[in-house]
Design a protein around this motif. Structure first.
Motif, PDB file in Angstrom:
ATOM      1  N   GLN A 100       0.855  -1.182   0.000  1.00  0.00           N
ATOM      2  CA  GLN A 100       0.000   0.000   0.000  1.00  0.00           C
ATOM      3  C   GLN A 100       0.892   1.233   0.000  1.00  0.00           C
ATOM      4  OE1 GLN A 100      -2.440   0.711   3.459  1.00  0.00           O
ATOM      5  NE2 GLN A 100      -3.889   1.947   2.290  1.00  0.00           N
ATOM      6  N   MET A 101       0.683   2.103  -0.999  1.00  0.00           N
ATOM      7  CA  MET A 101       1.500   3.299  -1.136  1.00  0.00           C
ATOM      8  C   MET A 101       0.630   4.541  -0.967  1.00  0.00           C
ATOM      9  SD  MET A 101       3.969   2.220  -4.340  1.00  0.00           S
ATOM     10  CE  MET A 101       5.049   3.643  -4.083  1.00  0.00           C
ATOM     11  N   THR A 110      -2.816   3.919  -3.154  1.00  0.00           N
ATOM     12  CA  THR A 110      -2.985   2.816  -4.096  1.00  0.00           C
ATOM     13  C   THR A 110      -2.384   1.542  -3.527  1.00  0.00           C
ATOM     14  OG1 THR A 110      -2.641   2.109  -6.398  1.00  0.00           O
ATOM     15  CG2 THR A 110      -0.842   3.295  -5.335  1.00  0.00           C
ATOM     16  N   ILE A 111      -2.866   0.408  -4.001  1.00  0.00           N
ATOM     17  CA  ILE A 111      -2.327  -0.887  -3.593  1.00  0.00           C
ATOM     18  C   ILE A 111      -1.815  -1.600  -4.831  1.00  0.00           C
ATOM     19  CG2 ILE A 111      -2.842  -3.135  -2.573  1.00  0.00           C
ATOM     20  CD1 ILE A 111      -4.913  -1.777  -0.841  1.00  0.00           C
ATOM     21  N   VAL A 112      -0.545  -2.020  -4.783  1.00  0.00           N
ATOM     22  CA  VAL A 112       0.112  -2.610  -5.949  1.00  0.00           C
ATOM     23  C   VAL A 112       0.929  -3.829  -5.501  1.00  0.00           C
ATOM     24  CG1 VAL A 112       0.235  -0.450  -7.254  1.00  0.00           C
ATOM     25  CG2 VAL A 112       2.071  -1.031  -5.651  1.00  0.00           C
ATOM     26  N   LYS A 168       8.492   0.000  -9.428  1.00  0.00           N
ATOM     27  CA  LYS A 168       8.340   0.824 -10.630  1.00  0.00           C
ATOM     28  C   LYS A 168       7.754   2.189 -10.294  1.00  0.00           C
ATOM     29  CE  LYS A 168       7.706  -2.768 -14.166  1.00  0.00           C
ATOM     30  NZ  LYS A 168       6.756  -3.324 -15.170  1.00  0.00           N
ATOM     31  N   LEU A 169       6.721   2.192  -9.449  1.00  0.00           N
ATOM     32  CA  LEU A 169       6.056   3.445  -9.105  1.00  0.00           C
ATOM     33  C   LEU A 169       6.977   4.348  -8.291  1.00  0.00           C
ATOM     34  CD1 LEU A 169       3.588   5.238  -9.121  1.00  0.00           C
ATOM     35  CD2 LEU A 169       2.656   3.910  -7.194  1.00  0.00           C
ATOM     36  N   ARG A 170       7.688   3.774  -7.349  1.00  0.00           N
ATOM     37  CA  ARG A 170       8.619   4.563  -6.545  1.00  0.00           C
ATOM     38  C   ARG A 170       9.711   5.184  -7.410  1.00  0.00           C
ATOM     39  NH1 ARG A 170      11.932   1.144  -2.386  1.00  0.00           N
ATOM     40  NH2 ARG A 170      12.919   0.561  -4.369  1.00  0.00           N
ATOM     41  N   THR A 171      10.246   4.402  -8.337  1.00  0.00           N
ATOM     42  CA  THR A 171      11.297   4.901  -9.237  1.00  0.00           C
ATOM     43  C   THR A 171      10.768   6.032 -10.106  1.00  0.00           C
ATOM     44  OG1 THR A 171      12.316   2.705  -9.301  1.00  0.00           O
ATOM     45  CG2 THR A 171      12.940   4.258 -11.037  1.00  0.00           C
ATOM     46  N   ILE A 231       6.429   9.735   0.319  1.00  0.00           N
ATOM     47  CA  ILE A 231       5.880   8.413   0.014  1.00  0.00           C
ATOM     48  C   ILE A 231       5.989   7.522   1.247  1.00  0.00           C
ATOM     49  CG2 ILE A 231       6.013   6.388  -1.510  1.00  0.00           C
ATOM     50  CD1 ILE A 231       7.730   8.118  -3.421  1.00  0.00           C
ATOM     51  N   THR A 232       4.900   6.860   1.575  1.00  0.00           N
ATOM     52  CA  THR A 232       4.955   5.812   2.598  1.00  0.00           C
ATOM     53  C   THR A 232       4.527   4.496   1.945  1.00  0.00           C
ATOM     54  OG1 THR A 232       2.678   6.188   3.359  1.00  0.00           O
ATOM     55  CG2 THR A 232       4.424   7.414   4.463  1.00  0.00           C
ATOM     56  N   ILE A 233       5.222   3.427   2.284  1.00  0.00           N
ATOM     57  CA  ILE A 233       4.936   2.107   1.721  1.00  0.00           C
ATOM     58  C   ILE A 233       4.784   1.117   2.866  1.00  0.00           C
ATOM     59  CG2 ILE A 233       5.724   0.274   0.170  1.00  0.00           C
ATOM     60  CD1 ILE A 233       7.480   2.338  -1.240  1.00  0.00           C
TER      61      ILE A 233
END
Length: 285
Positions: free
Chosen positions: A200-201, A242-244, A251-254, A265-267
């Motif tokens: 979850q991001m 979002t949940i990935v 990919k999203l973080r990059t 950003i928190t993951i």
């Protein structure tokens, strides 16, 4: 159809792992760590002319008949299939790889592998909304006629089998079986969580429009957008949640870092996600 075929293949792979653990490690050491396999190992020692595989088949048939009278026909097709398929696989492996003694002289090492293979296999089967049946039926009957929940009755049933192993094979095997039963419960939960884990991001960025587009068009995922106010600045910001999958999270973080180095950003891990694009609730278990 694709989902059904995938589940069928995964269930059979999981059952194969369970049967390998039973045949190569449980049976030679007489480890009865609960379940039909534990009952069959004990019963086969009392009736040596019947191998563990056929004995599991007999016990499963008896339990299904008992379950039908006490619970009705509330058995999923996957569970019924798994019960008999596991018995067949154990019988086949016993014929292909007959073992009259343990593979090693290290009983603790053998116990670990006797738990590892069935735990991973059972987790895969459970993750496909099926089960290996057997003593689950006994646990459901006890739960129905007592005030105990299904988890406690299943643990009680399996511990009684471990005690039976101690009575038949000696206190040493009984203690190893009880230890294996405890380890198995933790291992199955650990593997299931690992199979279902998602990321979850939560993202706060001035480039929220570009990030939204990347999530939807590149990752093919959804997102929730809501307004939030900073405690110090009192500035209104768009927050994206979002949940990935693990790979998509990387990919999203990059991507976010490439367009906005100051993004927040928190993951976090989610042990299970149910809904469109993830797991669905399937009652046919």
């Amino acid at each position: 159809m694709k989902k059904r075929i995938t589940d069928f293949m995964l269930i059979n792979f999981g059952l194969l792992l369970v049967s390998i653990g039973i045949c190569l490690f449980k049976i030679p050491n007489h480890f009865a760590t609960g379940g039909v396999s534990g009952l069959a190992i004990i019963a086969s020692s009392l009736f040596p002319k019947i191998d563990v595989g056929p004995m599991m088949m007999i016990i499963n048939i008896i339990l299904l008949i008992i379950g039908y009278f006490f619970l009705g026909s509330d058995f999923g097709s996957k569970t019924v299939y798994s019960s008999f398929a596991l018995s067949g696989l154990v019988w086949i492996i016993q014929k292909l790889i007959p073992l009259s003694h343990p593979l090693t002289n290290d009983m603790l090492l053998e116990l670990i592998y006797s738990i590892l293979f069935p735990a991973v296999g059972s987790a895969i089967v459970f993750n496909c909304n099926a089960s290996t049946g057997g003593t689950d039926i006994v646990a459901k009957i006890l739960s129905k006629y007592t005030k105990l929940n299904i988890g406690k009755t299943l643990m009680l049933t399996d511990f009684l089998i471990a005690i039976g192993a101690g009575a038949v094979f000696g206190i040493k095997i009984g203690l190893y079986s009880a230890l294996g039963l405890i380890l198995k419960a933790f291992m199955i939960d650990f593997v299931i969580e690992g199979l279902n884990i998602s990321k979850q991001m939560v993202i706060i960025s001035s480039k929220d429009l570009e990030i939204r587009e990347f999530i939807v068009k590149e990752l093919h995922r959804g997102a929730t957008i809501y307004k939030a106010e900073g405690a110090f600045t009192h500035k209104q910001e768009n927050v994206i949640s979002t949940i990935v999958s693990r790979r998509q999270a990387i990919k999203l973080r990059t991507y976010i870092r490439s367009i906005d180095s100051s993004a927040f950003i928190t993951i976090s891990n989610t042990s299970e996600t149910i809904g469109k694009g993830f797991r669905s609730i399937d009652d046919d278990n």
